[in-house]
Design an enzyme around this catalytic site. Structure first.
Site, PDB file in Angstrom:
ATOM      1  N   GLU A   1      11.422  11.840  19.025  1.00  9.69           N
ATOM      2  CA  GLU A   1      10.505  11.603  19.927  1.00  9.69           C
ATOM      3  C   GLU A   1      11.358  12.238  21.241  1.00  9.69           C
ATOM      4  OE1 GLU A   1       9.406   7.778  21.181  1.00  9.69           O
ATOM      5  OE2 GLU A   1       8.224   7.471  19.031  1.00  9.69           O
TER       6      GLU A   1
ATOM      7  N   ASP B   1       2.591  48.500  12.643  1.00 12.95           N
ATOM      8  CA  ASP B   1       1.279  48.227  12.003  1.00 12.95           C
ATOM      9  C   ASP B   1       0.157  48.574  13.164  1.00 12.95           C
ATOM     10  OD1 ASP B   1       1.227  45.959  14.046  1.00 12.95           O
ATOM     11  OD2 ASP B   1       1.951  44.582  12.632  1.00 12.95           O
TER      12      ASP B   1
ATOM     13  N   LYS C   1       0.232  48.409   7.841  1.00 12.04           N
ATOM     14  CA  LYS C   1       0.791  47.207   7.061  1.00 12.04           C
ATOM     15  C   LYS C   1       0.034  46.492   6.187  1.00 12.04           C
ATOM     16  CE  LYS C   1       2.274  43.721   9.649  1.00 12.04           C
ATOM     17  NZ  LYS C   1       3.214  42.695  10.665  1.00 12.04           N
TER      18      LYS C   1
HETATM   19  C1  R5P Z   1       2.011  40.781  13.617  1.00 11.37           C
HETATM   20  O1  R5P Z   1       1.021  41.659  13.684  1.00 11.37           O
HETATM   21  C2  R5P Z   1       3.100  41.028  14.791  1.00 11.37           C
HETATM   22  O2  R5P Z   1       2.710  41.962  15.701  1.00 11.37           O
HETATM   23  C3  R5P Z   1       4.310  41.428  14.217  1.00 11.37           C
HETATM   24  O3  R5P Z   1       4.308  42.767  13.646  1.00 11.37           O
HETATM   25  C4  R5P Z   1       4.729  40.427  13.155  1.00 11.37           C
HETATM   26  O4  R5P Z   1       4.434  38.927  13.397  1.00 11.37           O
HETATM   27  C5  R5P Z   1       6.090  40.389  13.045  1.00 11.37           C
HETATM   28  O5  R5P Z   1       6.614  39.488  12.090  1.00 11.37           O
HETATM   29  P1  R5P Z   1       8.045  39.594  10.993  1.00 11.37           P
HETATM   30  O6  R5P Z   1       9.035  40.002  12.144  1.00 11.37           O
HETATM   31  O7  R5P Z   1       7.961  38.135  10.553  1.00 11.37           O
HETATM   32  O8  R5P Z   1       7.640  40.676  10.197  1.00 11.37           O
END
Ligand code: R5P
Length: 292
Positions: A35, A168, A191
């Site tokens: 808490e 991505d 991606k």
């Molecule tokens: C999601 O599309 C965000 O823009 C990041 O690319 C993503 O969250 C990155 O996550 P991680 O570093 O775990 O691959």
């Protein structure tokens, strides 16, 4: 009055300085069972700004509930939240029946507690603006990609122009904004995510051979997205790969893994306190607060 927590001291001091606002601290005690007890300054003015980023979001959502309700009891009439990193924005639809749409729930919760919620580059993928999930124009989304774009451009002599690469499709917006502010051109990858730590990044057409490349994204968490993109770029002959993110969540050994796979420098804004912070968002936040 700006109310802040000790673990965000650097940004709190910078923001208070930019705003010329008195700064006061919310003291926190953790009980053995988890808490939280918060203590606010007992005499609050009518307008209060609360700074609390939502990295480590679950505890901090409770902190914000306690802070907002207590601040109103202590006399604050208008309370704005500055949450440079707003968590839970990625779960923006139910991907399977029964899944909570966290974005809508969390944004609605904060919109019910605060008069304004200012944030930076929330992960808005399938919706156009924060207003769609936080009604009443309470949400204000700022962009820090231009700051990163200018920082990146300044790291090379004018004769060398690095190439911005988004790992991505969703990062296309940050590549575009950073490019517009810096004059740098960019590419965007595709991606495929199969799990939290299982992603594949496909590079777009276009040569990267011999180029200085900077990966740019809104956030890095495990770092796997940046890592997979960097591996592909280096295999395709990029001369160097650096990385810049707005929100440096970087869990565990994420930065070390990036460096081990060949990423040179890792840069971030100070929206989340981290050793990679190089660009301050304090002036951007202060400007928006003055206009809010
Ligand atoms: C999601 O599309 C965000 O823009 C990041 O690319 C993503 O969250 C990155 O996550 P991680 O570093 O775990 O691959």
């Amino acid at each position: 009055m700006l109310l802040a927590f000790a673990d965000e001291e650097a940004l709190a001091r910078a923001l208070a300085r930019e705003l010329g606002m008195p700064l006061a601290w919310v003291a926190e005690h953790r009980f053995p069972d988890g808490e939280i007890k918060l203590t606010l300054p007992p005499a609050l003015p009518g307008r209060v700004v609360v700074l609390r980023g939502l990295q480590h979001p679950n505890d901090r959502l409770v902190e914000l509930l306690l802070t907002a309700r207590t601040a109103r009891e202590l006399g604050a009439q208008r309370i704005d939240l500055v949450s440079p990193y707003l968590a839970y924005m990625r779960q923006d639809m139910a991907f399977a029946p029964g899944e909570a749409v966290s974005q809508r729930v969390v944004a609605g919760f904060l919109g019910g507690l605060f008069d304004r919620v200012l944030t930076i580059d929330p992960h808005l993928h399938r919706i156009a603006s924060l207003d769609e999930v936080m009604p009443g124009s309470r949400g204000i989304a700022l962009g820090a990609a231009p700051l990163l774009g200018r920082w990146i451009a300044a790291q090379w002599p004018a004769t060398t122009r690095p190439l911005l690469v988004g790992p991505d499709e969703e990062s296309g917006q940050w590549v575009e904004q950073a490019g517009a502010a810096s004059g740098l051109s960019g590419l965007v990858c595709r991606k495929t995510r199969r799990g939290d730590r299982d992603v594949t990044v496909d590079l777009p057409a276009g040569s990267v051979a011999g180029r200085a490349v900077v990966l740019i994204d809104d956030l890095a968490s495990t770092g796997h997205t940046l890592e997979q993109a960097a591996r592909g770029l280096l295999e395709r002959g990029a001369a160097s790969v650096d990385a810049a993110v707005v929100h440096a969540l970087f869990q565990g050994d994420a930065v070390a893994r990036l460096q081990a796979c060949g990423v040179g420098r890792v840069w971030s804004t100070d929206s989340v306190p981290h050793p990679t912070n190089v660009v301050s968002v304090a002036p951007l936040l202060a400007q928006a607060l003055r206009e809010a």
